[in-house]
Design a protein around this motif. Structure first.
Motif, PDB file in Angstrom:
ATOM      1  N   PRO A 124       0.521  -1.140   0.175  1.00  0.00           N
ATOM      2  CA  PRO A 124      -0.195  -0.245   0.202  1.00  0.00           C
ATOM      3  C   PRO A 124       1.116   1.582   0.102  1.00  0.00           C
ATOM      4  N   MET A 125       0.287   1.901  -0.741  1.00  0.00           N
ATOM      5  CA  MET A 125       1.029   3.555  -0.716  1.00  0.00           C
ATOM      6  C   MET A 125       0.220   4.859  -0.607  1.00  0.00           C
ATOM      7  N   GLY A 126      -1.047   4.530  -0.347  1.00  0.00           N
ATOM      8  CA  GLY A 126      -1.988   5.470   0.925  1.00  0.00           C
ATOM      9  C   GLY A 126      -3.586   4.533   0.538  1.00  0.00           C
ATOM     10  N   ARG A 127      -3.867   5.535   1.109  1.00  0.00           N
ATOM     11  CA  ARG A 127      -5.624   5.358   1.168  1.00  0.00           C
ATOM     12  C   ARG A 127      -6.705   6.199   0.582  1.00  0.00           C
ATOM     13  N   LEU A 128      -7.672   6.211  -0.087  1.00  0.00           N
ATOM     14  CA  LEU A 128      -8.861   6.427  -0.328  1.00  0.00           C
ATOM     15  C   LEU A 128      -9.443   7.065   0.426  1.00  0.00           C
ATOM     16  N   LEU A 129      -9.507   7.864   1.253  1.00  0.00           N
ATOM     17  CA  LEU A 129     -10.831   8.057   2.504  1.00  0.00           C
ATOM     18  C   LEU A 129     -11.578   8.533   2.185  1.00  0.00           C
ATOM     19  N   TYR A 130     -11.857   8.974   1.065  1.00  0.00           N
ATOM     20  CA  TYR A 130     -13.708  10.207   1.396  1.00  0.00           C
ATOM     21  C   TYR A 130     -12.826  10.719  -0.814  1.00  0.00           C
ATOM     22  N   VAL A 131     -14.063  10.227  -1.193  1.00  0.00           N
ATOM     23  CA  VAL A 131     -14.195  10.841  -2.744  1.00  0.00           C
ATOM     24  C   VAL A 131     -15.024  12.124  -2.608  1.00  0.00           C
ATOM     25  N   GLU A 132     -14.879  13.268  -2.723  1.00  0.00           N
ATOM     26  CA  GLU A 132     -16.194  14.212  -2.808  1.00  0.00           C
ATOM     27  C   GLU A 132     -15.915  14.415  -4.191  1.00  0.00           C
ATOM     28  N   GLU A 133     -17.747  14.326  -5.152  1.00  0.00           N
ATOM     29  CA  GLU A 133     -18.120  15.356  -6.250  1.00  0.00           C
ATOM     30  C   GLU A 133     -18.451  16.675  -6.067  1.00  0.00           C
ATOM     31  N   PRO A 134     -18.108  17.375  -7.144  1.00  0.00           N
ATOM     32  CA  PRO A 134     -17.955  18.537  -7.003  1.00  0.00           C
ATOM     33  C   PRO A 134     -19.122  18.490  -6.897  1.00  0.00           C
ATOM     34  N   ASP A 135     -19.749  20.181  -6.241  1.00  0.00           N
ATOM     35  CA  ASP A 135     -20.838  20.900  -5.761  1.00  0.00           C
ATOM     36  C   ASP A 135     -21.278  21.874  -6.237  1.00  0.00           C
ATOM     37  N   PHE A 136     -22.475  22.435  -7.318  1.00  0.00           N
ATOM     38  CA  PHE A 136     -22.188  23.564  -7.376  1.00  0.00           C
ATOM     39  C   PHE A 136     -23.904  24.591  -6.783  1.00  0.00           C
ATOM     40  N   GLY A 137     -24.223  23.865  -6.178  1.00  0.00           N
ATOM     41  CA  GLY A 137     -25.731  24.027  -5.791  1.00  0.00           C
ATOM     42  C   GLY A 137     -26.277  24.566  -6.625  1.00  0.00           C
ATOM     43  N   CYS A 138     -27.194  25.011  -6.333  1.00  0.00           N
ATOM     44  CA  CYS A 138     -27.874  26.197  -7.647  1.00  0.00           C
ATOM     45  C   CYS A 138     -27.531  26.606  -8.433  1.00  0.00           C
ATOM     46  N   PRO A 189     -19.202  26.216 -14.013  1.00  0.00           N
ATOM     47  CA  PRO A 189     -19.465  26.921 -14.890  1.00  0.00           C
ATOM     48  C   PRO A 189     -19.078  26.449 -16.238  1.00  0.00           C
ATOM     49  N   GLU A 190     -19.576  27.091 -16.791  1.00  0.00           N
ATOM     50  CA  GLU A 190     -18.532  26.836 -18.727  1.00  0.00           C
ATOM     51  C   GLU A 190     -17.434  27.247 -18.661  1.00  0.00           C
ATOM     52  N   HIS A 191     -16.686  26.022 -19.718  1.00  0.00           N
ATOM     53  CA  HIS A 191     -15.322  26.598 -20.402  1.00  0.00           C
ATOM     54  C   HIS A 191     -14.362  26.591 -18.512  1.00  0.00           C
ATOM     55  N   GLU A 192     -14.609  25.823 -17.843  1.00  0.00           N
ATOM     56  CA  GLU A 192     -13.729  25.948 -16.419  1.00  0.00           C
ATOM     57  C   GLU A 192     -13.639  24.539 -16.651  1.00  0.00           C
ATOM     58  N   THR A 193     -11.910  23.898 -16.209  1.00  0.00           N
ATOM     59  CA  THR A 193     -11.598  22.641 -15.548  1.00  0.00           C
ATOM     60  C   THR A 193     -12.847  23.069 -14.051  1.00  0.00           C
ATOM     61  N   VAL A 194     -13.617  21.366 -13.998  1.00  0.00           N
ATOM     62  CA  VAL A 194     -14.496  21.257 -12.916  1.00  0.00           C
ATOM     63  C   VAL A 194     -13.691  20.363 -12.040  1.00  0.00           C
ATOM     64  N   TYR A 195     -13.053  20.744 -10.513  1.00  0.00           N
ATOM     65  CA  TYR A 195     -12.456  19.270  -9.953  1.00  0.00           C
ATOM     66  C   TYR A 195     -13.433  19.440  -8.945  1.00  0.00           C
ATOM     67  N   GLY A 196     -13.409  17.792  -8.130  1.00  0.00           N
ATOM     68  CA  GLY A 196     -13.552  17.036  -7.415  1.00  0.00           C
ATOM     69  C   GLY A 196     -12.356  16.780  -6.359  1.00  0.00           C
ATOM     70  N   SER A 197     -12.559  16.632  -5.182  1.00  0.00           N
ATOM     71  CA  SER A 197     -11.500  16.055  -3.920  1.00  0.00           C
ATOM     72  C   SER A 197     -11.658  14.903  -3.545  1.00  0.00           C
ATOM     73  N   VAL A 198     -10.318  14.153  -3.388  1.00  0.00           N
ATOM     74  CA  VAL A 198     -10.396  13.274  -2.308  1.00  0.00           C
ATOM     75  C   VAL A 198      -9.905  13.707  -1.424  1.00  0.00           C
ATOM     76  N   VAL A 199     -10.148  13.436  -0.147  1.00  0.00           N
ATOM     77  CA  VAL A 199      -8.754  13.080   1.563  1.00  0.00           C
ATOM     78  C   VAL A 199      -8.865  12.187   1.163  1.00  0.00           C
ATOM     79  N   LEU A 200      -7.546  11.718   0.921  1.00  0.00           N
ATOM     80  CA  LEU A 200      -6.707  11.068   0.840  1.00  0.00           C
ATOM     81  C   LEU A 200      -5.504  10.456   2.665  1.00  0.00           C
ATOM     82  N   GLU A 201      -5.177   9.115   3.343  1.00  0.00           N
ATOM     83  CA  GLU A 201      -3.770   9.453   3.912  1.00  0.00           C
ATOM     84  C   GLU A 201      -3.090   8.500   2.642  1.00  0.00           C
ATOM     85  N   ASP A 202      -1.527   8.372   3.497  1.00  0.00           N
ATOM     86  CA  ASP A 202      -0.371   8.153   2.729  1.00  0.00           C
ATOM     87  C   ASP A 202       0.039   8.258   4.923  1.00  0.00           C
ATOM     88  N   LYS A 203       1.605   7.841   3.887  1.00  0.00           N
ATOM     89  CA  LYS A 203       2.287   7.895   5.636  1.00  0.00           C
ATOM     90  C   LYS A 203       2.942   9.484   5.791  1.00  0.00           C
TER      91      LYS A 203
END
Length: 104
Positions: A17-31, A35-49
């Motif tokens: 093991p190199m690490g663990r994906l604790l929580y994968v969070e999809e992007p949330d834009f609410g109402c 955004p148009e023409h922009e890269t959209v990101y989610g996030s991952v909370v991970l744990e490693d050494k």
């Protein structure tokens, strides 16, 4: 209890093991919606050494594969793989996931 970063058996092969994906969070834009023409990101909370951290991940990469909460990532032989929470199910990352994991 064994050190969580020690290699463990996965279906008769040794997984390092190199690490663990604790929580994968999809992007949330609410109402407002995505955004148009922009890269959209989610996030991952991970744990490693080095401890826990939050890392951005492009939405396209996040939705293209199989990454999920609780998965391990590391080496099975000479191959970078994802291993499920059950420590037995092996997932081959797609190209986008593999590149993202290699940058961690």
């Amino acid at each position: 209890m064994a050190n969580k970063w020690e290699p463990f058996d996965v279906n008769g092969s040794i997984f390092r093991p190199m690490g663990r994906l604790l929580y994968v969070e999809e992007p949330d834009f609410g109402c407002e919606g995505a955004p148009e023409h922009e890269t959209v990101y989610g996030s991952v909370v991970l744990e490693d050494k080095n401890g826990q951290r939050t890392v951005k991940i492009e939405e396209e990469t996040l939705f293209s594969g199989q990454m999920n909460d609780g998965m391990w990532y590391g080496m099975l032989g000479r191959t970078l793989v994802l291993v499920g929470r059950d420590r037995q199910t092996v997932y081959q990352p797609n190209e986008a996931e593999r590149l993202w994991l290699e940058r961690l």
